[in-house]
Design a protein around this motif. Structure first.
Motif, short mmCIF file in Angstrom:
data_model
loop_
_atom_site.label_atom_id
_atom_site.label_comp_id
_atom_site.label_asym_id
_atom_site.label_seq_id
_atom_site.Cartn_x
_atom_site.Cartn_y
_atom_site.Cartn_z
N LEU A 68 47.14 30.64 30.91
CA LEU A 68 47.30 31.84 31.79
C LEU A 68 48.89 31.93 32.35
CD1 LEU A 68 44.48 30.99 34.54
CD2 LEU A 68 44.49 32.70 32.61
N LEU A 69 49.77 31.30 31.47
CA LEU A 69 51.12 31.43 32.02
C LEU A 69 51.54 32.82 31.40
CD1 LEU A 69 53.58 29.74 32.84
CD2 LEU A 69 53.94 29.11 30.43
N GLU A 70 52.36 33.60 32.19
CA GLU A 70 52.85 34.91 31.95
C GLU A 70 51.63 35.91 31.85
OE1 GLU A 70 56.24 35.52 32.15
OE2 GLU A 70 56.57 33.34 32.31
N LYS A 71 50.59 35.40 32.40
CA LYS A 71 49.46 36.64 32.26
C LYS A 71 49.25 37.31 33.93
CE LYS A 71 47.69 35.36 28.51
NZ LYS A 71 46.99 35.59 27.59
N ASP A 72 48.62 38.37 34.03
CA ASP A 72 48.37 39.00 35.45
C ASP A 72 47.20 38.26 35.82
OD1 ASP A 72 50.52 40.78 35.31
OD2 ASP A 72 49.42 42.24 34.33
N LEU A 73 47.28 38.00 37.18
CA LEU A 73 46.04 37.09 37.61
C LEU A 73 45.63 37.87 38.77
CD1 LEU A 73 47.78 33.67 37.53
CD2 LEU A 73 46.17 34.64 35.80
N LYS A 74 44.46 37.40 39.29
CA LYS A 74 43.74 38.01 40.36
C LYS A 74 43.38 36.58 41.21
CE LYS A 74 39.36 39.21 40.37
NZ LYS A 74 38.02 39.95 40.27
N VAL A 75 43.54 36.89 42.50
CA VAL A 75 43.18 35.69 43.46
C VAL A 75 42.22 36.29 44.60
CG1 VAL A 75 44.18 34.15 45.40
CG2 VAL A 75 45.58 34.90 43.25
N LYS A 76 41.37 35.21 44.86
CA LYS A 76 40.03 35.62 45.77
C LYS A 76 39.75 34.16 46.60
CE LYS A 76 36.10 34.96 42.77
NZ LYS A 76 35.12 35.41 42.24
N LYS A 77 39.35 34.35 47.83
CA LYS A 77 39.04 33.33 48.84
C LYS A 77 37.41 33.17 48.72
CE LYS A 77 38.72 33.39 53.05
NZ LYS A 77 38.94 33.08 54.39
N GLU A 78 36.86 31.97 48.61
CA GLU A 78 35.45 31.65 48.91
C GLU A 78 35.26 30.47 49.38
OE1 GLU A 78 33.28 31.98 44.98
OE2 GLU A 78 33.70 34.01 44.96
N ASN A 79 34.64 30.64 50.51
CA ASN A 79 34.20 29.34 51.00
C ASN A 79 35.28 28.16 51.39
OD1 ASN A 79 31.35 30.14 51.14
ND2 ASN A 79 31.08 29.35 49.07
N HIS A 80 36.45 28.69 51.80
CA HIS A 80 37.69 27.91 52.11
C HIS A 80 38.29 27.52 50.78
CE1 HIS A 80 36.80 28.16 56.60
NE2 HIS A 80 35.47 27.79 56.02
N LYS A 81 38.13 28.13 49.76
CA LYS A 81 38.90 27.73 48.48
C LYS A 81 39.53 29.02 47.94
CE LYS A 81 35.19 24.59 46.95
NZ LYS A 81 34.24 24.14 45.82
N ILE A 82 40.66 28.94 47.29
CA ILE A 82 41.38 30.00 46.78
C ILE A 82 41.30 29.72 45.30
CG2 ILE A 82 43.77 30.89 46.33
CD1 ILE A 82 44.60 29.41 48.69
N ILE A 83 40.74 30.81 44.62
CA ILE A 83 40.39 30.76 43.17
C ILE A 83 41.18 31.79 42.43
CG2 ILE A 83 38.51 31.39 41.67
CD1 ILE A 83 36.61 30.91 43.93
N ILE A 84 41.93 31.12 41.65
CA ILE A 84 42.93 32.26 40.69
C ILE A 84 42.19 32.48 39.47
CG2 ILE A 84 45.14 31.91 39.52
CD1 ILE A 84 45.93 29.97 41.44
N GLU A 85 41.98 33.74 38.95
CA GLU A 85 41.44 34.24 37.77
C GLU A 85 42.11 34.99 36.97
OE1 GLU A 85 36.72 34.56 39.25
OE2 GLU A 85 38.12 36.25 39.70
N ASN A 86 41.80 34.90 35.65
CA ASN A 86 42.52 35.99 34.63
C ASN A 86 41.95 37.44 34.91
OD1 ASN A 86 44.12 37.00 32.56
ND2 ASN A 86 42.71 35.80 31.06
N ILE A 87 42.91 38.43 34.98
CA ILE A 87 42.22 39.69 35.00
C ILE A 87 41.46 40.04 33.68
CG2 ILE A 87 42.77 42.17 35.27
CD1 ILE A 87 45.00 41.21 37.14
#
Length: 52
Positions: A33-52
């Motif tokens: 995921l280095l140098e990629k655009d990412l999406k971040v969301k919050k679920e159940n007191h967790k931060i989740i980083i995802e690839n777009i």
């Protein structure tokens, strides 16, 4: 790991901040995921980083 709040800029009386997360080098390099655009969301007191 910690989330840090750092000063981004100050415009007049308004102060803008960024939030930085330091991630382990091995995790970032093996994720592909280095140098990629990412999406971040919050679920159940967790931060989740995802690839777009």
């Amino acid at each position: 790991m910690k989330i840090r709040k750092v000063l981004d800029k100050k415009v007049g009386e308004t102060v803008y901040f960024k939030y930085l997360i330091t991630l382990p080098k091995e995790i970032v390099e093996s994720s592909g995921l280095l140098e990629k655009d990412l999406k971040v969301k919050k679920e159940n007191h967790k931060i989740i980083i995802e690839n777009i």
